[in-house]
Design a protein around this motif. Structure first.
Motif, PDB file in Angstrom:
ATOM      1  N   ASP A  68       1.874 -15.740 -23.238  1.00 44.78           N
ATOM      2  CA  ASP A  68       0.829 -15.585 -22.230  1.00 44.78           C
ATOM      3  C   ASP A  68       0.184 -16.925 -21.940  1.00 44.78           C
ATOM      4  O   ASP A  68      -0.078 -17.707 -22.865  1.00 44.78           O
ATOM      5  CB  ASP A  68      -0.264 -14.636 -22.730  1.00 44.78           C
ATOM      6  CG  ASP A  68      -0.072 -13.205 -22.259  1.00 44.78           C
ATOM      7  OD1 ASP A  68       0.573 -13.005 -21.218  1.00 44.78           O
ATOM      8  OD2 ASP A  68      -0.569 -12.297 -22.932  1.00 44.78           O
ATOM      9  N   ASN A  70      -2.421 -18.902 -18.522  1.00 46.34           N
ATOM     10  CA  ASN A  70      -2.956 -18.759 -17.172  1.00 46.34           C
ATOM     11  C   ASN A  70      -3.532 -20.079 -16.682  1.00 46.34           C
ATOM     12  O   ASN A  70      -2.879 -20.813 -15.949  1.00 46.34           O
ATOM     13  CB  ASN A  70      -4.020 -17.661 -17.130  1.00 46.34           C
ATOM     14  CG  ASN A  70      -4.409 -17.271 -15.723  1.00 46.34           C
ATOM     15  OD1 ASN A  70      -3.797 -17.711 -14.755  1.00 46.34           O
ATOM     16  ND2 ASN A  70      -5.429 -16.451 -15.582  1.00 46.34           N
ATOM     17  N   ALA A  78      -6.098 -16.839 -22.560  1.00 48.23           N
ATOM     18  CA  ALA A  78      -4.904 -15.995 -22.628  1.00 48.23           C
ATOM     19  C   ALA A  78      -3.838 -16.523 -23.578  1.00 48.23           C
ATOM     20  O   ALA A  78      -3.006 -15.756 -24.058  1.00 48.23           O
ATOM     21  CB  ALA A  78      -4.304 -15.840 -21.230  1.00 48.23           C
ATOM     22  N   CYS A  79      -3.816 -17.818 -23.852  1.00 45.91           N
ATOM     23  CA  CYS A  79      -2.673 -18.420 -24.545  1.00 45.91           C
ATOM     24  C   CYS A  79      -2.890 -18.568 -26.048  1.00 45.91           C
ATOM     25  O   CYS A  79      -2.255 -19.399 -26.693  1.00 45.91           O
ATOM     26  CB  CYS A  79      -2.329 -19.771 -23.930  1.00 45.91           C
ATOM     27  SG  CYS A  79      -3.600 -21.046 -24.140  1.00 45.91           S
ATOM     28  N   VAL A 121       3.397 -12.514 -27.195  1.00 48.59           N
ATOM     29  CA  VAL A 121       2.487 -11.735 -26.348  1.00 48.59           C
ATOM     30  C   VAL A 121       1.957 -10.546 -27.144  1.00 48.59           C
ATOM     31  O   VAL A 121       2.747  -9.769 -27.695  1.00 48.59           O
ATOM     32  CB  VAL A 121       3.195 -11.231 -25.074  1.00 48.59           C
ATOM     33  CG1 VAL A 121       2.224 -10.443 -24.198  1.00 48.59           C
ATOM     34  CG2 VAL A 121       3.798 -12.395 -24.301  1.00 48.59           C
TER      35      VAL A 121
END
Length: 283
Positions: A68, A70, A78-79, A121
Motif C-alpha cells: 500500500d 499513496n 498507508a505505507c 497489505v
C-alpha cells in the motif's frame, strides 16, 4: 536512531527479503530479491523495482509484491510496514540508512497486528472503526452560515495541533503489547453482511489503541467538538477503552509524527475519571 555514517561503503547490489502471503489465511513464505544499488532510494522505489523484475534473486519467476502507498511524503499513513524489525513508513525509510542498520540486506514484513490481505497489505478496518467508536469528528447538523465559531487561544491551538497530525498509520498499534490481533474467518454459508457484522462486533470490544484515544482527546478539546465529549468518554470507559492501556509507552517511541500519545492517554484517563465521578453523583 543511527547517525549517518560518512564512511558507509555503498554496495553494488543489496538483497531485500519479503515475507509474502498470497491471500488471507494462507501460509507465508520468504522471497529474496537482489536490487542494484542507487543513491537516494526509499523502500517504495525498491518495491517498484521488484515489481518490474518479477523474479527472485535466484532467477525464479514470481508475482509482483503487493503493498500500500499513496502520498509518498509521510502524510497518508498507508505505507506502514515492519522494516528491519521496526514498524515505520516505507516512503520515508531510506535505503542508505537501512543498509547502515543491517548491511547488505533489508527485511520487509507486513504489520503483525492486522489481518494480512496479501503480502505487505493488511486490513486496516479496525483502526477506522475505532475512530467511529470514539466519534472522532466535529458534528455538523447543516451547512448554513452560522457565523464565526468559538474563539481559540494560541495556547489551545498549540496543544491540539500535534494531535491533529495523526494519519492513522498504525505504527503505535503495531508496537503496543495490549493491542492484539483480531482475525476472523468466514463461516460456511455466512453472508457478507453477517460476516462484517460479526467482525465489527469483535472490533467493538477490542482495545481502541493510542491513536483513537488521542483523537478523542483532540476533539474533546475542540470548541465545538466538546459538545459531544460525554459520548466519547462513554466509549473510552467501555470495553477496550483507556483502562486497557498498560502504559508500555511503545506507541510514543515509534510514532513518525512524534505525537505525545502517552500525554493524550493520561489526559483521557483523567477525563474519564472525572466524568465517571460526575455520573455517580448525578444519579
Amino acid at each position: 536512531m543511527i547517525a549517518p555514517n560518512k564512511d558507509f561503503a555503498k554496495p553494488s547490489t543489496f538483497d531485500v527479503r519479503v515475507l509474502r502471503q498470497d491471500a488471507p489465511g494462507k501460509g507465508t513464505r520468504w522471497e529474496r530479491f537482489r536490487i542494484p544499488y542507487e543513491p537516494n532510494l526509499n523502500v517504495i522505489s525498491v518495491l517498484q523495482k521488484i515489481a518490474r523484475m518479477a523474479k527472485t534473486a535466484a532467477g525464479e519467476k514470481t508475482s509482483p509484491v503487493a503493498w500500500d502507498c499513496n502520498c509518498l511524503e509521510e502524510v497518508c499513513g498507508a505505507c506502514t510496514m515492519v522494516i528491519n524489525g521496526r514498524v515505520r513508513q516505507s516512503c520515508s525509510a531510506l535505503v542508505d540508512k537501512l543498509l547502515q542498520e543491517q548491511p547488505g540486506e533489508i527485511e520487509l514484513r507486513p504489520m503483525a497486528k492486522f489481518p494480512v490481505l496479501r503480502d505487505l497489505v493488511v486490513d486496516r478496518q479496525r483502526m477506522f472503526r475505532a475512530l467511529e467508536r470514539v466519534e472522532a469528528w466535529v458534528p455538523v447538523d447543516d451547512y448554513l452560515d452560522r457565523g464565526a465559531g468559538p474563539k481559540e487561544s494560541q495556547d489551545a491551538q498549540e496543544v491540539r495541533y500535534p494531535l491533529s497530525e495523526c494519519m492513522t498509520c498504525g505504527c503505535c498499534l503495531e508496537a503496543c503489547p495490549q493491542y492484539t490481533k483480531v482475525e476472523l474467518t468466514r463461516k460456511p454459508g455466512e453472508s457478507d453482511d453477517a460476516f462484517e457484522a460479526r467482525k465489527q462486533a469483535a472490533h467493538d470490544t477490542a482495545f481502541l489503541g493510542a491513536q483513537a484515544i488521542s483523537q478523542a482527546v483532540l476533539f474533546n478539546d475542540h470548541g465545538t467538538g466538546k459538545m459531544i465529549a460525554d459520548e466519547r468518554l462513554e466509549a473510552l470507559m467501555g470495553p477496550g477503552g483507556v483502562a486497557a492501556c498498560g502504559n508500555a509507552q511503545n506507541c510514543v517511541a515509534v510514532c513518525p509524527k512524534e505525537i505525545p500519545l502517552t500525554r493524550s492517554i493520561a489526559r483521557a484517563g483523567r477525563q474519564v475519571t472525572v466524568y465517571s465521578i460526575k455520573k455517580l453523583f448525578d444519579r
